[in-house]
Write an enzyme that holds these catalytic residues in place. Sequence first.
Site, PDB file in Angstrom:
ATOM      1  N   SER A 428       0.887  -1.281   0.016  1.00 28.04           N
ATOM      2  CA  SER A 428      -0.216  -0.064   0.178  1.00 28.04           C
ATOM      3  C   SER A 428       0.850   1.286   0.165  1.00 28.04           C
ATOM      4  O   SER A 428       0.251   2.353  -0.514  1.00 28.04           O
ATOM      5  CB  SER A 428      -1.038   0.006   1.256  1.00 28.04           C
ATOM      6  OG  SER A 428      -0.203  -0.161   2.309  1.00 28.04           O
ATOM      7  N   HIS A 456      -5.722  -2.996  -2.881  1.00 27.36           N
ATOM      8  CA  HIS A 456      -5.213  -1.919  -3.904  1.00 27.36           C
ATOM      9  C   HIS A 456      -5.000  -2.773  -5.280  1.00 27.36           C
ATOM     10  O   HIS A 456      -4.588  -1.926  -6.032  1.00 27.36           O
ATOM     11  CB  HIS A 456      -3.691  -1.506  -3.537  1.00 27.36           C
ATOM     12  CG  HIS A 456      -3.940  -0.653  -2.365  1.00 27.36           C
ATOM     13  ND1 HIS A 456      -4.273   0.867  -2.231  1.00 27.36           N
ATOM     14  CD2 HIS A 456      -3.980  -0.541  -0.862  1.00 27.36           C
ATOM     15  CE1 HIS A 456      -4.604   1.478  -1.208  1.00 27.36           C
ATOM     16  NE2 HIS A 456      -4.146   0.355  -0.322  1.00 27.36           N
ATOM     17  N   LYS A 486     -12.032   0.844  -2.181  1.00 27.00           N
ATOM     18  CA  LYS A 486     -11.241   1.534  -3.075  1.00 27.00           C
ATOM     19  C   LYS A 486     -11.672   1.680  -4.379  1.00 27.00           C
ATOM     20  O   LYS A 486     -12.667   2.355  -4.689  1.00 27.00           O
ATOM     21  CB  LYS A 486      -9.765   0.854  -3.051  1.00 27.00           C
ATOM     22  CG  LYS A 486      -9.264   0.888  -1.480  1.00 27.00           C
ATOM     23  CD  LYS A 486      -8.132   0.503  -1.236  1.00 27.00           C
ATOM     24  CE  LYS A 486      -7.717   0.139   0.297  1.00 27.00           C
ATOM     25  NZ  LYS A 486      -7.841   1.247   1.196  1.00 27.00           N
TER      26      LYS A 486
END
Length: 633
Positions: A428, A456, A486
């Site tokens: 990250s 991610h 996200k």
Amino acid sequence: MSETYSVKMRASSDGRHVSGAEKIVPVGSVSKVASRLVERALSHERGTPDFINVKIESLSSDILRLKALPVMTHVVATPAEGRALAARLLAEAGIANVDEIMVRFSETHSLRGAMLLDADTLERLEPDQSRGVRATYMDDAAALAKGTAGVKNHYAEAIVLATKVQNAPNIIAEICVSDDPDYVTGYVATRELGYRRITVLKEKGDPNGGRIFLYRGPRDGVAKTIEFLEKTPVLVDDVPTLSCAANAPRRFDGLADALDARQAAGLSRRCRTLEGPTGPTAIVDGRELVVFASNDYLDLARDPRVVKAAADAANEFGAGSGGARLTTGTQPPHVRLESALAKFKGSEAVLLYGTGYMANVGAISALVGKGDVVLSDELNHASIIDGCRLSGADVLVYRHGDMEDLDRKLGACREHRRRLAVSDGVFSMDGDILDLPRFLEVTRRHDVFSMVDEAHATGVVGCTGRGLAEHFGCELPDVLMGTLSKALGSEGGFVCGSKLLVEYLRNMSRPFIFSTAPGAPAMAAALAALEVLVAEPGRVAKLRENIALFVSELARHGVSVRGETAIVPVVVGDEKKALAASAALEELGFLVPAIRYPTVARGAARLRVALMSAHTPEQLRAAASSLAKILKS
Ligand code: WAQ
Ligand code: MG
């Protein structure tokens, strides 16, 4: 202030000093302040006094105004480190016998006032050596306005005193540590260095404190110095406050100190408000900034289809779910989303969590416990680290991305009952991708659980955003974690795995069992976003183009960075430099956060650029050239 009064309080018990304080206030506030000081005396934790003296005197109207010494905090770990630093600062102030002074400092404990020492001969200059010299008639000029009059505040009181003392004739320095057993902070003050707080100057619990005022000048000047310290009324302007600590009771002192230490180290944080929906631009403090900090990589959080799905679900199912998933909180959007995610990721089953953090903590702590072992990449996200800690299993940290180290460490822990290896899929803060095929090869060979965090990676990695298995053309790990927060533009987390694994988690994973189910609007939004992602894989391709453009623009300006994913780290190193670079970028209209300890290691601070499919080529070019320019200057 025309009529100004000094209000002093002194309290003792059995002749022993309990507490004391003084204020300088206008006539209208005298009785209020006096009564607060009395309250303070009566509630002192050293015990109830049997004698309280309140002295109220009118002062001449021309009170000397001084500007507070500038404050700087030095964070140290131990009293020894603090004392060494204090000695260094005194030496820096041109004092020769520093070691001797530090010895004398421990002889001040019995004094009510300060030791007045000749800085060069180290002779004591006070007429009453059993009492010392007391600086009095001083206050924070703004104490009344701040509402802090009568409230104990070590920090403000010490700055006021130190400011007066450094303005006394022939005084060149002071060293001080509190006599409060719980207050281990002290300081060195000089006019040039200002007020240098030192976070630890004694052991916690030590009731010994003291002060030394260092004098350099003729003997016949001493009387004048003492006269100034003891008699001249002084109001100090611009006394800094530990902003939120001003009115806090004493038990909060440690919190204020911890915050202050963070601030001094360039590590304090605050929330900023971004107006409007998240997107490639935002209004921050009234200015439009181009945002390079959002995890909404595919610009789905404000997509009309996604927003409508949330609104419709709110209308149909209400705002909140009303219960835990295993009681009354499971609604059709939860069920639909779980099956859509399973299909998207190619796994048998999925379990939803309220956040990605909970998904990691919940899966790891359910899978392993005491007697088990987790192998964790050294750069794994905090939620993985916390899951490991909470599980109670032994934790072995392997070197970042180093599959040989993982292999070796797995070989060395064959005795453990259950073994789990866990890694971020996309790291990250570094943006690099785990070598999933090798991770699977090693973990399968050792027959241990494999877990990968695709927070991610989902929507970013793989041609259609399905993640690492798609990217590498390999199998899935045993436990695959992802988030809805996200690229899917909503909020929540999930874990994919076999039916067996998911059934196990449904029964054993405490964050799942004991949390209210995430609300239907968020679930419906994530489902709609997933449908858009599947229908429009061009968004993933566009994101990839943007990454390539940004990285090549930076390279053109002489800055080389990694561009594997939407997270592009630009490592600066020093925390304050990273903050300064971030502030400079913001001046130019770009929001690029500085990421610091504890999110990354100390000294590995960085600008973390997060790219979106919705950034325009112009925005990317402008940001790259500004960033390169700022890094060079
Ligand atoms: N004049 C001279 N010496 C004094 C005075 C005074 N008015 N008041 C106290 N002292 C001497 C006395 O020997 C005490 O034992 C010693 O100083 C310490 O006093 O977070 O709380 O009031 O930046 O306990 C410094 C750090 C706190 C504050 C100082 O001192 C911060 C403190 P205390
Ligand atoms: Mg004290």
